[in-house]
Design a protein around this motif. Structure first.
Motif, PDB file in Angstrom:
ATOM      1  N   ARG A 101      54.238  23.744  18.599  1.00  0.00           N
ATOM      2  CA  ARG A 101      52.830  24.084  18.777  1.00  0.00           C
ATOM      3  C   ARG A 101      52.056  22.786  18.961  1.00  0.00           C
ATOM      4  N   VAL A 102      51.301  22.676  20.041  1.00  0.00           N
ATOM      5  CA  VAL A 102      50.575  21.439  20.341  1.00  0.00           C
ATOM      6  C   VAL A 102      49.080  21.737  20.527  1.00  0.00           C
ATOM      7  N   GLU A 103      48.317  20.664  20.643  1.00  0.00           N
ATOM      8  CA  GLU A 103      46.887  20.818  20.942  1.00  0.00           C
ATOM      9  C   GLU A 103      46.550  19.887  22.095  1.00  0.00           C
ATOM     10  N   LEU A 256      46.938  37.457  32.293  1.00  0.00           N
ATOM     11  CA  LEU A 256      47.938  38.213  33.051  1.00  0.00           C
ATOM     12  C   LEU A 256      48.068  39.667  32.573  1.00  0.00           C
ATOM     13  N   GLY A 257      47.397  39.976  31.451  1.00  0.00           N
ATOM     14  CA  GLY A 257      47.265  41.370  31.012  1.00  0.00           C
ATOM     15  C   GLY A 257      48.582  42.112  30.915  1.00  0.00           C
ATOM     16  N   SER A 258      48.621  43.325  31.447  1.00  0.00           N
ATOM     17  CA  SER A 258      49.849  44.123  31.344  1.00  0.00           C
ATOM     18  C   SER A 258      50.713  43.988  32.588  1.00  0.00           C
ATOM     19  N   SER A 259      50.416  43.016  33.455  1.00  0.00           N
ATOM     20  CA  SER A 259      51.212  42.842  34.681  1.00  0.00           C
ATOM     21  C   SER A 259      51.901  41.497  34.756  1.00  0.00           C
ATOM     22  N   GLY A 260      51.926  40.762  33.643  1.00  0.00           N
ATOM     23  CA  GLY A 260      52.419  39.382  33.697  1.00  0.00           C
ATOM     24  C   GLY A 260      53.897  39.241  33.998  1.00  0.00           C
ATOM     25  N   LEU A 261      54.689  40.268  33.670  1.00  0.00           N
ATOM     26  CA  LEU A 261      56.110  40.170  34.025  1.00  0.00           C
ATOM     27  C   LEU A 261      56.260  40.235  35.537  1.00  0.00           C
ATOM     28  N   THR A 262      55.289  40.887  36.178  1.00  0.00           N
ATOM     29  CA  THR A 262      55.322  41.075  37.624  1.00  0.00           C
ATOM     30  C   THR A 262      54.691  39.881  38.335  1.00  0.00           C
ATOM     31  N   THR A 263      53.496  39.481  37.879  1.00  0.00           N
ATOM     32  CA  THR A 263      52.768  38.410  38.579  1.00  0.00           C
ATOM     33  C   THR A 263      53.120  37.019  38.045  1.00  0.00           C
TER      34      THR A 263
HETATM   35  C1  LIG Z   1      54.402  45.382  24.601  1.00  0.00           C
HETATM   36  C2  LIG Z   1      54.171  44.727  25.939  1.00  0.00           C
HETATM   37  C3  LIG Z   1      54.643  45.359  27.098  1.00  0.00           C
HETATM   38  C4  LIG Z   1      54.452  44.772  28.353  1.00  0.00           C
HETATM   39  N1  LIG Z   1      54.947  45.409  29.471  1.00  0.00           N
HETATM   40  C5  LIG Z   1      54.780  44.831  30.696  1.00  0.00           C
HETATM   41  C6  LIG Z   1      55.277  45.465  31.873  1.00  0.00           C
HETATM   42  O1  LIG Z   1      55.841  46.561  31.835  1.00  0.00           O
HETATM   43  N2  LIG Z   1      55.111  44.850  33.072  1.00  0.00           N
HETATM   44  C7  LIG Z   1      54.476  43.654  33.187  1.00  0.00           C
HETATM   45  O2  LIG Z   1      54.373  43.133  34.304  1.00  0.00           O
HETATM   46  N3  LIG Z   1      53.990  43.008  32.080  1.00  0.00           N
HETATM   47  C8  LIG Z   1      54.111  43.586  30.846  1.00  0.00           C
HETATM   48  N4  LIG Z   1      53.590  42.977  29.721  1.00  0.00           N
HETATM   49  C9  LIG Z   1      52.751  41.785  29.899  1.00  0.00           C
HETATM   50  C10 LIG Z   1      53.507  40.475  29.963  1.00  0.00           C
HETATM   51  O3  LIG Z   1      54.446  40.381  28.901  1.00  0.00           O
HETATM   52  C11 LIG Z   1      52.476  39.334  29.873  1.00  0.00           C
HETATM   53  O4  LIG Z   1      51.464  39.531  30.850  1.00  0.00           O
HETATM   54  C12 LIG Z   1      53.142  37.980  30.115  1.00  0.00           C
HETATM   55  O5  LIG Z   1      54.099  37.719  29.110  1.00  0.00           O
HETATM   56  C13 LIG Z   1      52.097  36.868  30.129  1.00  0.00           C
HETATM   57  O6  LIG Z   1      52.759  35.653  30.349  1.00  0.00           O
HETATM   58  P1  LIG Z   1      52.098  34.285  29.965  1.00  0.00           P
HETATM   59  O7  LIG Z   1      53.160  33.259  30.183  1.00  0.00           O
HETATM   60  O8  LIG Z   1      50.773  34.122  30.655  1.00  0.00           O
HETATM   61  O9  LIG Z   1      51.725  34.391  28.400  1.00  0.00           O
HETATM   62  P2  LIG Z   1      52.689  34.580  27.155  1.00  0.00           P
HETATM   63  O10 LIG Z   1      53.917  35.341  27.525  1.00  0.00           O
HETATM   64  O11 LIG Z   1      51.817  35.114  26.062  1.00  0.00           O
HETATM   65  O12 LIG Z   1      53.147  33.088  26.818  1.00  0.00           O
HETATM   66  C14 LIG Z   1      52.245  32.153  26.264  1.00  0.00           C
HETATM   67  C15 LIG Z   1      53.071  31.177  25.457  1.00  0.00           C
HETATM   68  O13 LIG Z   1      52.259  30.064  25.063  1.00  0.00           O
HETATM   69  C16 LIG Z   1      52.655  29.697  23.746  1.00  0.00           C
HETATM   70  N5  LIG Z   1      51.554  28.946  23.118  1.00  0.00           N
HETATM   71  C17 LIG Z   1      50.300  29.395  22.834  1.00  0.00           C
HETATM   72  N6  LIG Z   1      49.590  28.427  22.228  1.00  0.00           N
HETATM   73  C18 LIG Z   1      50.399  27.334  22.145  1.00  0.00           C
HETATM   74  C19 LIG Z   1      50.235  26.016  21.627  1.00  0.00           C
HETATM   75  N7  LIG Z   1      49.091  25.613  21.060  1.00  0.00           N
HETATM   76  N8  LIG Z   1      51.283  25.155  21.695  1.00  0.00           N
HETATM   77  C20 LIG Z   1      52.462  25.555  22.253  1.00  0.00           C
HETATM   78  N9  LIG Z   1      52.680  26.800  22.783  1.00  0.00           N
HETATM   79  C21 LIG Z   1      51.657  27.677  22.715  1.00  0.00           C
HETATM   80  C22 LIG Z   1      52.914  31.036  23.066  1.00  0.00           C
HETATM   81  O14 LIG Z   1      53.720  30.849  21.928  1.00  0.00           O
HETATM   82  C23 LIG Z   1      53.633  31.795  24.173  1.00  0.00           C
HETATM   83  O15 LIG Z   1      55.003  31.575  24.139  1.00  0.00           O
HETATM   84  C24 LIG Z   1      53.758  43.532  28.452  1.00  0.00           C
HETATM   85  C25 LIG Z   1      53.286  42.911  27.281  1.00  0.00           C
HETATM   86  C26 LIG Z   1      53.486  43.502  26.032  1.00  0.00           C
HETATM   87  C27 LIG Z   1      52.966  42.800  24.776  1.00  0.00           C
END
Ligand SMILES: Cc1cc2nc3c(=O)[nH]c(=O)nc-3n(C[C@H](O)[C@H](O)[C@H](O)COP(=O)(O)OP(=O)(O)OC[C@H]3O[C@@H](n4cnc5c(N)ncnc54)[C@H](O)[C@@H]3O)c2cc1C
Length: 299
Positions: A101-103, A256-263
């Motif tokens: 975890r960083v800042e 990225l909301g509920s589409s982040g696995l896709t986008t």
């Molecule tokens: C239950 C559930 C079901 C979902 N189903 C779908 C689906 O069917 N289809 C789809 O497309 N998407 C789905 N999603 C959404 C998808 O998982 C997210 O949109 C995606 O994971 C976002 O990616 P991200 O990398 O932006 O953020 P995250 O995956 O949240 O990653 C952010 C990372 O940053 C790290 N971080 C934060 N602060 C710090 C810090 N200070 N120092 C170091 N690291 C830090 C966190 O630990 C985390 O690992 C679902 C989400 C959930 C919760």
């Protein structure tokens, strides 16, 4: 990207997706919409209307199928497997991974347990935690955290039909068969729970009830796991990504909301390309200007 990175079917598989509708006019409207959208998005594949019987033939787990629209380009992805596999492959090339975890400080440096570090470019892909990270830069971020839960079920295996499509049923939770008897059902959207990661038996029961309306044979005994996570939403539910105005050393991605696995994979690819090759990419086809979501807290 899946081809380039040679990812296996345990990570990603193009199984197709079925979206169902109960009323015939709604089904026809959905079919027309899908055909229109396909003109600009050929990756959707073929678009086909299916009767309830045809849906059941593609997804024999269902006991109460509805008619739907099938898109051959739809796929299922295991998010955790995608992340770990991509990181492992990148480490074989030239990537160093540090889990910590960083800042950020006010001068665009990263503050780690080993001291302050300065880099040419930093991609801050911190999901729902982005607002806290940008506070030292006097930036207010339009992001809120939302809790999501889903259940994993052990169901009957169909060894000759491992590529069961994803089902997005009207009014129910998504139904994602992973083959070999593994089924994911979810997910919840719990706006009032923010970063809470506790498991909630009532929510699990609600998810199971939703699955049971599609597959009447399911019981508590089929539930083998529950997963919980935190999504990041902007006010207009759209993702944003790119260099922070007036802090071009820093690139961000969130919302990225509920589409982040896709986008997410494509957004990651765009950001990585920009970090490596510089320039001022025009991503206005994909998003609003970052100033929509990031504002100075000094103003
Ligand atoms: C239950 C559930 C079901 C979902 N189903 C779908 C689906 O069917 N289809 C789809 O497309 N998407 C789905 N999603 C959404 C998808 O998982 C997210 O949109 C995606 O994971 C976002 O990616 P991200 O990398 O932006 O953020 P995250 O995956 O949240 O990653 C952010 C990372 O940053 C790290 N971080 C934060 N602060 C710090 C810090 N200070 N120092 C170091 N690291 C830090 C966190 O630990 C985390 O690992 C679902 C989400 C959930 C919760």
């Amino acid at each position: 990207m899946i081809h380039d990175a040679q990812l296996g079917t345990d990570v990603y598989q193009q199984t197709g997706t079925i979206v169902t509708r109960a009323a015939v006019p709604d089904l026809e409207a959905l079919y027309a919409l899908a055909q229109k959208r396909r003109e600009a998005a050929p990756a959707m594949g073929t678009v086909q209307q299916l009767t309830a019987q045809e849906v059941q033939a593609k997804l024999p787990l269902l006991t109460a199928p509805q008619a739907g629209v099938f898109l051959s380009g739809g796929a299922r992805v295991d998010g955790a497997a995608l992340v770990t596999t991509l990181l492992a492959k990148a480490q074989q090339r030239n990537l160093t991974v540090r889990q910590e975890r960083v800042e950020l400080d006010g001068d665009e440096n990263i503050v780690t347990s080993a001291g302050t570090r300065r880099y040419d470019r930093i991609i801050v892909a911190a999901g729902a935690w982005l607002p806290d990270l940008l506070v030292p830069l006097h930036i207010q971020t339009d992001i809120r955290a939302q809790k999501g839960q889903l259940i994993e079920l052990a169901v009957k295996d169909y060894p000759l039909q491992e590529q069961l499509p994803v089902l997005m049923p009207e009014g129910e939770r998504d139904f994602v068969p992973f083959g070999q008897g593994k089924l994911i059902v979810g997910a919840t959207h719990e706006d009032d729970k923010h970063f809470d990661l506790s498991l909630d038996a009532m929510v699990t029961a609600d998810l199971l009830a939703s699955a049971q309306r599609l597959m009447g044979t399911l019981t508590d005994e089929n539930v083998v796991g529950v997963r919980v996570g935190t999504r990041a939403y902007s006010s207009d539910f759209a993702p944003f990504f790119g260099p922070i105005p007036e802090h071009e050393r820093l690139l961000v991605a969130s919302g990225l909301g509920s589409s982040g696995l896709t986008t997410g994979p494509q957004i990651g690819r765009l950001l990585a390309g920009s970090a490596l090759y510089g320039g001022t990419p025009d991503w206005s086809d994909y998003e609003l200007p970052l100033s929509t979501y990031l504002k100075s807290s000094l103003a």
